[in-house]
Design a protein around this motif. Structure first.
Motif, PDB file in Angstrom:
ATOM      1  N   LEU A   1       0.839  -1.199   0.000  1.00  0.00           N
ATOM      2  CA  LEU A   1       0.000   0.000   0.000  1.00  0.00           C
ATOM      3  C   LEU A   1       0.869   1.241   0.000  1.00  0.00           C
ATOM      4  O   LEU A   1       1.879   1.282   0.693  1.00  0.00           O
ATOM      5  CB  LEU A   1      -0.887   0.045   1.254  1.00  0.00           C
ATOM      6  N   GLY A   2       0.454   2.252  -0.749  1.00  0.00           N
ATOM      7  CA  GLY A   2       1.150   3.530  -0.722  1.00  0.00           C
ATOM      8  C   GLY A   2       0.843   4.259   0.573  1.00  0.00           C
ATOM      9  O   GLY A   2      -0.077   3.895   1.300  1.00  0.00           O
ATOM     10  N   PRO A   3       1.599   5.317   0.893  1.00  0.00           N
ATOM     11  CA  PRO A   3       1.390   6.023   2.155  1.00  0.00           C
ATOM     12  C   PRO A   3      -0.012   6.628   2.272  1.00  0.00           C
ATOM     13  O   PRO A   3      -0.611   6.597   3.345  1.00  0.00           O
ATOM     14  CB  PRO A   3       2.465   7.102   2.169  1.00  0.00           C
ATOM     15  N   ALA A   4      -0.561   7.171   1.203  1.00  0.00           N
ATOM     16  CA  ALA A   4      -1.894   7.781   1.267  1.00  0.00           C
ATOM     17  C   ALA A   4      -2.968   6.713   1.489  1.00  0.00           C
ATOM     18  O   ALA A   4      -3.875   6.888   2.309  1.00  0.00           O
ATOM     19  CB  ALA A   4      -2.183   8.556  -0.015  1.00  0.00           C
ATOM     20  N   CYS A   5      -2.882   5.604   0.780  1.00  0.00           N
ATOM     21  CA  CYS A   5      -3.873   4.533   0.930  1.00  0.00           C
ATOM     22  C   CYS A   5      -3.725   3.844   2.283  1.00  0.00           C
ATOM     23  O   CYS A   5      -4.716   3.447   2.896  1.00  0.00           O
ATOM     24  CB  CYS A   5      -3.726   3.518  -0.195  1.00  0.00           C
ATOM     25  N   ASP A   6      -2.512   3.713   2.774  1.00  0.00           N
ATOM     26  CA  ASP A   6      -2.298   3.120   4.092  1.00  0.00           C
ATOM     27  C   ASP A   6      -2.913   4.000   5.174  1.00  0.00           C
ATOM     28  O   ASP A   6      -3.516   3.504   6.120  1.00  0.00           O
ATOM     29  CB  ASP A   6      -0.800   2.932   4.338  1.00  0.00           C
ATOM     30  N   ALA A   7      -2.797   5.318   5.014  1.00  0.00           N
ATOM     31  CA  ALA A   7      -3.387   6.241   5.983  1.00  0.00           C
ATOM     32  C   ALA A   7      -4.919   6.171   5.951  1.00  0.00           C
ATOM     33  O   ALA A   7      -5.565   6.346   6.975  1.00  0.00           O
ATOM     34  CB  ALA A   7      -2.925   7.673   5.704  1.00  0.00           C
ATOM     35  N   LYS A   8      -5.500   5.887   4.774  1.00  0.00           N
ATOM     36  CA  LYS A   8      -6.950   5.753   4.686  1.00  0.00           C
ATOM     37  C   LYS A   8      -7.429   4.492   5.406  1.00  0.00           C
ATOM     38  O   LYS A   8      -8.454   4.495   6.069  1.00  0.00           O
ATOM     39  CB  LYS A   8      -7.395   5.680   3.222  1.00  0.00           C
ATOM     40  N   LEU A   9      -6.692   3.409   5.266  1.00  0.00           N
ATOM     41  CA  LEU A   9      -7.095   2.141   5.881  1.00  0.00           C
ATOM     42  C   LEU A   9      -6.732   2.052   7.352  1.00  0.00           C
ATOM     43  O   LEU A   9      -7.404   1.382   8.127  1.00  0.00           O
ATOM     44  CB  LEU A   9      -6.449   0.970   5.134  1.00  0.00           C
ATOM     45  N   HIS A  10      -5.632   2.684   7.731  1.00  0.00           N
ATOM     46  CA  HIS A  10      -5.143   2.616   9.112  1.00  0.00           C
ATOM     47  C   HIS A  10      -4.901   4.031   9.636  1.00  0.00           C
ATOM     48  O   HIS A  10      -3.763   4.458   9.746  1.00  0.00           O
ATOM     49  CB  HIS A  10      -3.842   1.807   9.186  1.00  0.00           C
ATOM     50  N   PRO A  11      -5.968   4.751   9.980  1.00  0.00           N
ATOM     51  CA  PRO A  11      -5.770   6.129  10.458  1.00  0.00           C
ATOM     52  C   PRO A  11      -5.029   6.136  11.788  1.00  0.00           C
ATOM     53  O   PRO A  11      -5.116   5.192  12.574  1.00  0.00           O
ATOM     54  CB  PRO A  11      -7.187   6.670  10.619  1.00  0.00           C
ATOM     55  N   ALA A  12      -4.291   7.197  12.006  1.00  0.00           N
ATOM     56  CA  ALA A  12      -3.529   7.349  13.249  1.00  0.00           C
ATOM     57  C   ALA A  12      -4.497   7.490  14.416  1.00  0.00           C
ATOM     58  O   ALA A  12      -5.578   8.064  14.288  1.00  0.00           O
ATOM     59  CB  ALA A  12      -2.632   8.574  13.159  1.00  0.00           C
ATOM     60  N   GLY A  13      -4.094   6.951  15.548  1.00  0.00           N
ATOM     61  CA  GLY A  13      -4.921   7.043  16.751  1.00  0.00           C
ATOM     62  C   GLY A  13      -4.978   8.464  17.263  1.00  0.00           C
ATOM     63  O   GLY A  13      -4.186   9.321  16.872  1.00  0.00           O
ATOM     64  N   PRO A  14      -5.907   8.741  18.160  1.00  0.00           N
ATOM     65  CA  PRO A  14      -6.019  10.098  18.701  1.00  0.00           C
ATOM     66  C   PRO A  14      -4.798  10.441  19.539  1.00  0.00           C
ATOM     67  O   PRO A  14      -4.201   9.583  20.181  1.00  0.00           O
ATOM     68  CB  PRO A  14      -7.283  10.053  19.556  1.00  0.00           C
ATOM     69  N   ASP A  15      -4.442  11.696  19.504  1.00  0.00           N
ATOM     70  CA  ASP A  15      -3.301  12.169  20.267  1.00  0.00           C
ATOM     71  C   ASP A  15      -3.656  12.122  21.745  1.00  0.00           C
ATOM     72  O   ASP A  15      -4.712  12.600  22.161  1.00  0.00           O
ATOM     73  CB  ASP A  15      -2.941  13.593  19.839  1.00  0.00           C
ATOM     74  N   ILE A  16      -2.812  11.550  22.564  1.00  0.00           N
ATOM     75  CA  ILE A  16      -3.093  11.394  23.991  1.00  0.00           C
ATOM     76  C   ILE A  16      -3.294  12.742  24.664  1.00  0.00           C
ATOM     77  O   ILE A  16      -4.067  12.858  25.608  1.00  0.00           O
ATOM     78  CB  ILE A  16      -1.979  10.579  24.683  1.00  0.00           C
ATOM     79  N   ARG A  17      -2.644  13.773  24.169  1.00  0.00           N
ATOM     80  CA  ARG A  17      -2.777  15.097  24.770  1.00  0.00           C
ATOM     81  C   ARG A  17      -4.178  15.663  24.597  1.00  0.00           C
ATOM     82  O   ARG A  17      -4.634  16.465  25.390  1.00  0.00           O
ATOM     83  CB  ARG A  17      -1.745  16.047  24.196  1.00  0.00           C
ATOM     84  N   THR A  18      -4.904  15.268  23.578  1.00  0.00           N
ATOM     85  CA  THR A  18      -6.250  15.793  23.367  1.00  0.00           C
ATOM     86  C   THR A  18      -7.243  15.172  24.343  1.00  0.00           C
ATOM     87  O   THR A  18      -8.298  15.730  24.578  1.00  0.00           O
ATOM     88  CB  THR A  18      -6.730  15.540  21.929  1.00  0.00           C
ATOM     89  N   ARG A  19      -6.909  14.023  24.916  1.00  0.00           N
ATOM     90  CA  ARG A  19      -7.819  13.365  25.841  1.00  0.00           C
ATOM     91  C   ARG A  19      -7.586  13.797  27.282  1.00  0.00           C
ATOM     92  O   ARG A  19      -8.409  13.561  28.134  1.00  0.00           O
ATOM     93  CB  ARG A  19      -7.668  11.848  25.737  1.00  0.00           C
ATOM     94  N   ARG A  20      -6.472  14.420  27.584  1.00  0.00           N
ATOM     95  CA  ARG A  20      -6.182  14.851  28.946  1.00  0.00           C
ATOM     96  C   ARG A  20      -6.857  16.179  29.225  1.00  0.00           C
ATOM     97  O   ARG A  20      -6.919  17.053  28.372  1.00  0.00           O
ATOM     98  CB  ARG A  20      -4.669  15.012  29.155  1.00  0.00           C
ATOM     99  N   HIS A  21      -7.380  16.311  30.415  1.00  0.00           N
ATOM    100  CA  HIS A  21      -7.982  17.580  30.821  1.00  0.00           C
ATOM    101  C   HIS A  21      -7.913  17.686  32.340  1.00  0.00           C
ATOM    102  O   HIS A  21      -7.824  16.689  33.052  1.00  0.00           O
ATOM    103  CB  HIS A  21      -9.417  17.695  30.321  1.00  0.00           C
ATOM    104  N   ASP A  22      -7.954  18.908  32.815  1.00  0.00           N
ATOM    105  CA  ASP A  22      -7.943  19.139  34.261  1.00  0.00           C
ATOM    106  C   ASP A  22      -9.333  18.877  34.822  1.00  0.00           C
ATOM    107  O   ASP A  22     -10.345  19.216  34.200  1.00  0.00           O
ATOM    108  CB  ASP A  22      -7.522  20.574  34.569  1.00  0.00           C
ATOM    109  N   VAL A  23      -9.361  18.268  35.973  1.00  0.00           N
ATOM    110  CA  VAL A  23     -10.626  17.941  36.621  1.00  0.00           C
ATOM    111  C   VAL A  23     -10.727  18.752  37.904  1.00  0.00           C
ATOM    112  O   VAL A  23      -9.805  18.766  38.720  1.00  0.00           O
ATOM    113  CB  VAL A  23     -10.693  16.424  36.931  1.00  0.00           C
ATOM    114  N   ASP A  24     -11.852  19.437  38.065  1.00  0.00           N
ATOM    115  CA  ASP A  24     -12.102  20.158  39.316  1.00  0.00           C
ATOM    116  C   ASP A  24     -12.610  19.150  40.339  1.00  0.00           C
ATOM    117  O   ASP A  24     -13.626  18.469  40.108  1.00  0.00           O
ATOM    118  CB  ASP A  24     -13.142  21.254  39.114  1.00  0.00           C
TER     119      ASP A  24
END
Length: 76
Positions: A46-69
């Motif tokens: 698979l080429g890089p573009a087609c591989d990215a379509k079939l196997h998208p990168a996981g979510p960035d861990i930093r986007t899931r972190r948040h401060d909790v009151d």
């Protein structure tokens, strides 16, 4: 008697590059059919573009972190 060398025009097709013992077999992307040149792309088929379509990168861990009151723990 010497064995005759094959004539260059007799066998059309990819000729070996200078410094290489044999030519690489052309490999095409399994999804879009474009020729693959990178070693990893040739290995996976698979080429890089087609591989990215079939196997998208996981979510960035930093986007899931948040401060909790929260209330402080008793005794601290």
């Amino acid at each position: 008697m010497e064995s005759p060398e094959p004539l260059p025009g007799l066998f059309p097709g990819p000729q070996p590059e200078a410094g290489r013992s044999e030519a690489r077999r052309p490999v095409r992307c399994a999804l879009c059919g474009r020729p693959l040149t990178g070693a990893e792309s040739r290995r996976t088929g698979l080429g890089p573009a087609c591989d990215a379509k079939l196997h998208p990168a996981g979510p960035d861990i930093r986007t899931r972190r948040h401060d909790v009151d929260q209330d402080p723990l008793p005794g601290i």
